[in-house]
Design a protein around this motif. Sequence first.
Motif, short mmCIF file in Angstrom:
data_model
loop_
_atom_site.label_atom_id
_atom_site.label_comp_id
_atom_site.label_asym_id
_atom_site.label_seq_id
_atom_site.Cartn_x
_atom_site.Cartn_y
_atom_site.Cartn_z
N ILE A 11 0.63 -1.60 -0.13
CA ILE A 11 -0.07 -0.07 -0.03
C ILE A 11 0.78 1.42 -0.33
CG2 ILE A 11 -1.94 1.44 1.24
CD1 ILE A 11 -3.13 -1.43 2.31
N ASN A 12 1.90 1.19 0.86
CA ASN A 12 2.54 2.94 1.20
C ASN A 12 3.72 2.67 -0.55
OD1 ASN A 12 2.14 3.32 3.73
ND2 ASN A 12 4.21 1.98 3.88
N ASN A 13 3.64 1.91 -1.22
CA ASN A 13 4.16 2.05 -2.47
C ASN A 13 3.63 2.51 -3.14
OD1 ASN A 13 6.99 0.69 -0.96
ND2 ASN A 13 6.75 -0.69 -2.06
N ALA A 15 0.22 3.87 -3.01
CA ALA A 15 0.39 5.13 -2.75
C ALA A 15 0.70 6.16 -2.88
CB ALA A 15 -0.49 5.38 -1.59
N GLU A 16 2.40 6.31 -3.27
CA GLU A 16 3.15 6.41 -3.38
C GLU A 16 3.88 7.07 -4.76
OE1 GLU A 16 6.79 9.55 -3.14
OE2 GLU A 16 5.31 8.74 -1.81
N GLU A 18 1.42 6.61 -7.11
CA GLU A 18 -0.02 7.69 -6.68
C GLU A 18 0.41 8.77 -7.09
OE1 GLU A 18 -4.18 7.65 -8.22
OE2 GLU A 18 -1.85 6.11 -8.58
N ARG A 19 0.67 9.56 -6.29
CA ARG A 19 1.51 10.15 -6.06
C ARG A 19 2.12 11.22 -6.44
NH1 ARG A 19 4.85 13.69 -3.53
NH2 ARG A 19 6.27 12.20 -2.95
N SER A 29 -6.10 8.75 -2.86
CA SER A 29 -5.92 9.49 -1.84
C SER A 29 -4.98 8.24 -1.49
CB SER A 29 -6.76 9.95 -0.88
OG SER A 29 -7.78 8.91 -0.54
N TYR A 30 -4.17 7.96 -0.10
CA TYR A 30 -3.63 6.86 0.72
C TYR A 30 -4.97 6.26 0.95
CZ TYR A 30 -1.43 4.18 3.72
OH TYR A 30 -1.13 3.39 4.73
N GLU A 31 -5.85 6.46 1.69
CA GLU A 31 -7.30 5.81 2.20
C GLU A 31 -7.36 5.08 1.21
OE1 GLU A 31 -5.92 9.07 4.66
OE2 GLU A 31 -6.46 9.29 2.62
N MET A 33 -6.53 4.31 -1.52
CA MET A 33 -5.40 2.57 -1.80
C MET A 33 -5.66 1.58 -1.10
SD MET A 33 -4.02 3.50 -5.04
CE MET A 33 -3.61 4.72 -6.03
N VAL A 34 -5.52 2.43 0.24
CA VAL A 34 -5.87 1.04 1.35
C VAL A 34 -7.26 0.38 0.59
CG1 VAL A 34 -6.72 1.00 3.68
CG2 VAL A 34 -4.49 2.33 2.98
#
Length: 160
Positions: A11-13, A15-16, A18-19, A29-31, A33-34
């Motif tokens: 997830i962190n990868n 989201a990053e 995507e950003r 958003s991160y949320e 993606m979760v």
Amino acid sequence: MTIKHAEEKDINNIAELERVAFPPSDAASYERMVERVKTYPDFIWLLYEGDKLISFVIALATDERELSDDMYADTSLHNPQGDWLMLLSVATHPDFERKGYGKMVMEAAINESKGRHKGMVLTCKKHNIGFYEKLGFVNEGLSDSEHGGAVWYQMRLSGL
């Protein structure tokens, strides 16, 4: 290079990437993606080089023929047996663009979806139309999408 489906540890990868790949008005958003990874991990294809996420494709399956803006936000619309895959995000890290990585992960998603779905639909900006046409997508013209306030074109790949 490794292509795999998403797991919570990714997830962190995701989201990053995507950003860094999209302007803030377009990026999920991160949320979000979760939610996507928890709801439809088998519809998220990730291309890694070692520990570095290079490119990904995120799709939602549905029986709807048209991609609508609510699909970006509502993971409950996902039906794993749906006829159509709506590609919500296709991204390649800016440091790795134009090296074939986006094509590689798209081809993996297409090949895995053959015989399981009728096709794929996505929206893209004008400068990306040629990339998707080379993969067999047909430009259906301007989309009704208002996502991020941008002008989008709907593309369809039929006959999977």
